[in-house]
Enzyme design. Sequence first.
Site, mmCIF file in Angstrom:
data_model
loop_
_atom_site.group_PDB
_atom_site.id
_atom_site.type_symbol
_atom_site.label_atom_id
_atom_site.label_comp_id
_atom_site.label_asym_id
_atom_site.label_seq_id
_atom_site.Cartn_x
_atom_site.Cartn_y
_atom_site.Cartn_z
ATOM 1 N N CYS A 168 -12.528 0.356 -9.258
ATOM 2 C CA CYS A 168 -13.725 -0.485 -9.347
ATOM 3 C C CYS A 168 -14.929 0.452 -9.243
ATOM 4 O O CYS A 168 -14.761 1.658 -9.093
ATOM 5 C CB CYS A 168 -13.735 -1.601 -8.307
ATOM 6 S SG CYS A 168 -13.866 -1.097 -6.599
ATOM 7 N N CYS B 64 -15.294 -2.403 -13.851
ATOM 8 C CA CYS B 64 -15.956 -1.107 -14.055
ATOM 9 C C CYS B 64 -16.205 -0.810 -15.526
ATOM 10 O O CYS B 64 -16.539 0.312 -15.884
ATOM 11 C CB CYS B 64 -15.182 0.018 -13.381
ATOM 12 S SG CYS B 64 -13.495 0.196 -13.893
ATOM 13 N N CYS C 47 -13.299 3.943 -17.307
ATOM 14 C CA CYS C 47 -11.960 4.480 -17.068
ATOM 15 C C CYS C 47 -11.461 5.185 -18.326
ATOM 16 O O CYS C 47 -11.398 4.576 -19.395
ATOM 17 C CB CYS C 47 -11.003 3.345 -16.682
ATOM 18 S SG CYS C 47 -9.424 3.909 -16.059
#
Length: 140
Positions: free
Chosen positions: A11, A85, A89
């Site tokens: 997160c 998020c 990533c």
Amino acid sequence: MADKPSVLFVCVHNAGRSQMAAAWLTHLAGDRVEVRSAGSDPGNQVNPAAVQAMAEVGIDISAETPKILTIDAVRESDVCITMGCGDTCPVFPGKRYLDWKLDDPAGRGVEAVRPIRDEIKTLVEGLITEITPTKPEATA
């Protein structure tokens, strides 16, 4: 152990949702799963309301600290679970990616964090069922 799955929870601040998810997975799966958590913009400390909410169910995350998301953490994980998020990533072929839509506990009191904690537990229980091998029953 080559057949031990690894999971990375991500997160933004690695201070609430991902910390609770990692703690639940560690608590419920024990050593059957390798667990990591990280944040794209780590906070200074784990959210005190998340610490309190987890303590209420007997899980101590007070010593945890937010960690920065690294390419190596993603590369070394079989499953990457993001929680709000966005596109931060890194994506590697052959990895499994899940996005859990969860409210952000940042700035909320423990009353608001409890339902998030409980929703994460339910999601983690389902994940364990999916990724851990079932042991064959002994024959009599």
